[in-house]
Scaffold this active site. Structure first.
Site, PDB file in Angstrom:
ATOM      1  N   ASP A  17      38.876   5.001 -26.152  1.00  0.00           N
ATOM      2  CA  ASP A  17      38.507   5.651 -27.911  1.00  0.00           C
ATOM      3  C   ASP A  17      36.967   5.133 -28.762  1.00  0.00           C
ATOM      4  O   ASP A  17      36.069   5.026 -29.040  1.00  0.00           O
ATOM      5  CB  ASP A  17      39.657   5.220 -28.958  1.00  0.00           C
ATOM      6  CG  ASP A  17      40.847   5.492 -28.381  1.00  0.00           C
ATOM      7  OD1 ASP A  17      40.939   6.737 -27.429  1.00  0.00           O
ATOM      8  OD2 ASP A  17      41.547   3.976 -27.840  1.00  0.00           O
ATOM      9  N   GLU A 254      38.514   8.193 -20.014  1.00  0.00           N
ATOM     10  CA  GLU A 254      37.495   9.512 -20.768  1.00  0.00           C
ATOM     11  C   GLU A 254      35.738   9.259 -20.546  1.00  0.00           C
ATOM     12  O   GLU A 254      34.996  10.484 -19.737  1.00  0.00           O
ATOM     13  CB  GLU A 254      37.945   9.756 -21.964  1.00  0.00           C
ATOM     14  CG  GLU A 254      37.193  11.233 -22.542  1.00  0.00           C
ATOM     15  CD  GLU A 254      37.487  11.730 -23.882  1.00  0.00           C
ATOM     16  OE1 GLU A 254      38.700  11.335 -23.714  1.00  0.00           O
ATOM     17  OE2 GLU A 254      37.291  12.317 -24.812  1.00  0.00           O
TER      18      GLU A 254
HETATM   19  O1  TRH Z   1      38.499   1.566 -21.370  1.00  0.00           O
HETATM   20  P1  TRH Z   1      38.729   3.813 -20.394  1.00  0.00           P
HETATM   21  O2  TRH Z   1      40.100   3.321 -20.116  1.00  0.00           O
HETATM   22  O3  TRH Z   1      39.725   4.253 -21.982  1.00  0.00           O
HETATM   23  C1  TRH Z   1      40.838   5.214 -22.101  1.00  0.00           C
HETATM   24  C2  TRH Z   1      40.684   6.375 -22.084  1.00  0.00           C
HETATM   25  O4  TRH Z   1      39.163   6.843 -23.296  1.00  0.00           O
HETATM   26  C3  TRH Z   1      41.998   7.370 -22.233  1.00  0.00           C
HETATM   27  O5  TRH Z   1      41.855   8.889 -22.779  1.00  0.00           O
HETATM   28  C4  TRH Z   1      42.796   6.535 -23.591  1.00  0.00           C
HETATM   29  O6  TRH Z   1      44.033   7.613 -24.204  1.00  0.00           O
HETATM   30  C5  TRH Z   1      42.490   5.285 -23.364  1.00  0.00           C
HETATM   31  O7  TRH Z   1      41.638   4.959 -23.874  1.00  0.00           O
HETATM   32  C6  TRH Z   1      42.932   4.408 -24.930  1.00  0.00           C
HETATM   33  O8  TRH Z   1      38.143   4.037 -19.864  1.00  0.00           O
HETATM   34  P2  TRH Z   1      36.514   4.952 -20.903  1.00  0.00           P
HETATM   35  O9  TRH Z   1      37.272   6.320 -21.393  1.00  0.00           O
HETATM   36  O10 TRH Z   1      35.936   5.227 -19.048  1.00  0.00           O
HETATM   37  O11 TRH Z   1      35.674   3.720 -21.169  1.00  0.00           O
HETATM   38  C7  TRH Z   1      34.665   2.516 -21.423  1.00  0.00           C
HETATM   39  C8  TRH Z   1      34.095   2.510 -21.994  1.00  0.00           C
HETATM   40  O12 TRH Z   1      33.577   1.091 -21.529  1.00  0.00           O
HETATM   41  C9  TRH Z   1      32.856   3.954 -21.841  1.00  0.00           C
HETATM   42  O13 TRH Z   1      32.224   3.872 -23.031  1.00  0.00           O
HETATM   43  C10 TRH Z   1      32.279   2.904 -21.044  1.00  0.00           C
HETATM   44  C11 TRH Z   1      32.172   1.567 -21.239  1.00  0.00           C
HETATM   45  N1  TRH Z   1      31.893   0.904 -20.629  1.00  0.00           N
HETATM   46  C12 TRH Z   1      30.475  -0.227 -21.269  1.00  0.00           C
HETATM   47  O14 TRH Z   1      29.569  -0.187 -22.445  1.00  0.00           O
HETATM   48  N2  TRH Z   1      30.534  -0.958 -19.666  1.00  0.00           N
HETATM   49  C13 TRH Z   1      31.411  -2.176 -18.935  1.00  0.00           C
HETATM   50  O15 TRH Z   1      30.916  -2.322 -18.229  1.00  0.00           O
HETATM   51  C14 TRH Z   1      32.087  -0.607 -18.738  1.00  0.00           C
HETATM   52  C15 TRH Z   1      33.231  -1.295 -17.741  1.00  0.00           C
HETATM   53  C16 TRH Z   1      32.525  -0.271 -19.909  1.00  0.00           C
END
Ligand code: TRH
Length: 355
Positions: A17, A254
């Site tokens: 999010d 996402e």
């Molecule tokens: O963390 P997530 O599993 O988020 C999820 C999904 O968005 C899902 O749809 C939602 O319902 C739930 O949260 C509540 O995975 P996502 O979407 O890939 O988000 C991770 C974010 O973290 C993304 O913006 C990339 C960032 N990130 C970094 O900036 N540095 C890192 O080292 C890592 C591992 C991720």
């Protein structure tokens, strides 16, 4: 002259999010807009953006009555991310503006068919504090009849200039001769030992993001062909670099899922699991669109691997797709996605068209 945007988001769990709205805020600011980002939990922004927000982005705590008093009037555009339910006091202030703001509900990403039907629908407010306002639904997606995907201008040019070896060296890492680099960002997953066994079939440097997988791997005896490295949380731009530096990416949720598609490297998606099993339909809908352009062997192996990694079928006779075919397909898919306008551009156009 840009507009003033208010983006509201409440963290459900994980980082997606915040990840999406932070990326959106930065992208709008880079296009000349002024953004106030209201979050109930901004802790993840500290590692996603260690240098803090750019000048055109203001980070604010979720509005309670106390921090609304004296606050500026709502902006020209108000984004309610993921149905986060704006407080009544905020909605009342929106309704009180001489020119009502554009009120947009930004939804979660899906490849399901309802997205095209629902994108752009309006919900006039006939009662309550928002009486007279119109809320519009904005659905990201993979086809031109959806709101598209976040894609910063210049993203591909930056990737083209990227030096993977130098970036790995900056992390204290070196790819050995013949070694494949794989990134892993995952929810707790029972299939992890089976995946590691599969990856160990070829010399592999596995770069593991923080979370359950790191803890699970730390307790395991690994074969010599698998070198595992536990990464710290990277900034959002550096997470892109990780995807660009890898030959195969395991992503989730996402935002990382979208970034893997722009990286145009073979990837495997672990979908956010929902208790009612709705995620299976969502996964299937994406697989159908994505594999429509793939050759049958690649499509078969990808479908089996993705379903097994998501616990939707047993891990039996699972193989990785052939790397050259998977890489070629990743490029074809990215080219296909580039045919649609990006999400921020579409938001800006929708707002200007209805002004
Ligand atoms: O963390 P997530 O599993 O988020 C999820 C999904 O968005 C899902 O749809 C939602 O319902 C739930 O949260 C509540 O995975 P996502 O979407 O890939 O988000 C991770 C974010 O973290 C993304 O913006 C990339 C960032 N990130 C970094 O900036 N540095 C890192 O080292 C890592 C591992 C991720």
């Amino acid at each position: 002259m840009g507009m003033n945007w208010d983006i509201y988001c409440r963290v459900v769990d994980n980082f997606g999010d915040v990840g999406v709205v932070w990326r959106l805020a930065r992208d709008l600011a880079a296009r000349g807009e002024q953004v106030r980002l209201w979050l109930d939990d901004a802790s993840a922004v500290e590692w996603m953006a260690p240098a803090g927000p750019p000048p055109a982005v203001q980070l604010l705590a979720w509005p309670a009555q106390s921090n609304l008093l004296g606050a500026e009037a709502p902006g020209d555009v108000v984004i309610e991310a993921f149905g986060c339910q704006l407080p009544d006091a905020v909605i009342a202030r929106m309704a009180a503006r001489p020119k009502p703001p554009h009120w947009i509900n930004l939804e979660y990403l899906s490849a399901e068919s309802y997205v095209e039907r629902s994108h752009g629908l309006q919900s006039p407010q006939f009662s309550g504090p928002g009486l007279g306002l119109i809320k519009r639904f904005f659905y990201p997606g993979f086809t031109p009849r959806t709101g598209g995907l976040l894609r910063e201008p210049g993203l591909l040019a930056m990737q083209a200039m990227f030096d993977p070896q130098a970036w790995l060296a900056g992390q204290g890492l070196q790819r050995l001769a013949q070694e494949r680099v794989v990134s892993l960002f995952a929810y707790p997953n029972k299939a992890l030992p089976a995946l590691l066994e599969l990856l160990a079939g070829q010399p592999t440097l596995l770069l593991v993001c923080p979370g359950a997988a790191q803890q699970q791997i730390a307790r395991m005896n690994l074969p010599k062909t698998l070198r595992c490295h536990a990464l710290p949380y990277l900034s959002q731009p550096d997470y892109d670099h990780l995807l660009w530096a890898s030959d195969l990416n395991f992503v989730r949720g996402e935002d990382s899922f979208i970034r893997a598609q722009w990286a145009a490297k073979p990837f495997v998606w672990q979908i956010y699991p929902q208790l009612d099993g709705a995620h299976e339909l969502k996964l299937t809908a994406f697989l159908e669109q994505w594999l429509d352009l793939a050759d049958p062997e690649l499509a078969h192996r990808s479908r089996q691997l993705w379903r097994a990694w998501n616990g939707l079928q047993p891990w039996v006779s699972i193989d990785l797709p052939e790397a050259p075919a998977a890489t070629a397909h990743a490029l074809v898919w990215r080219q296909h996605l580039l045919g649609q306008a990006d999400l921020s551009g579409q938001l800006l156009k929708a707002v200007r068209d209805s002004s």
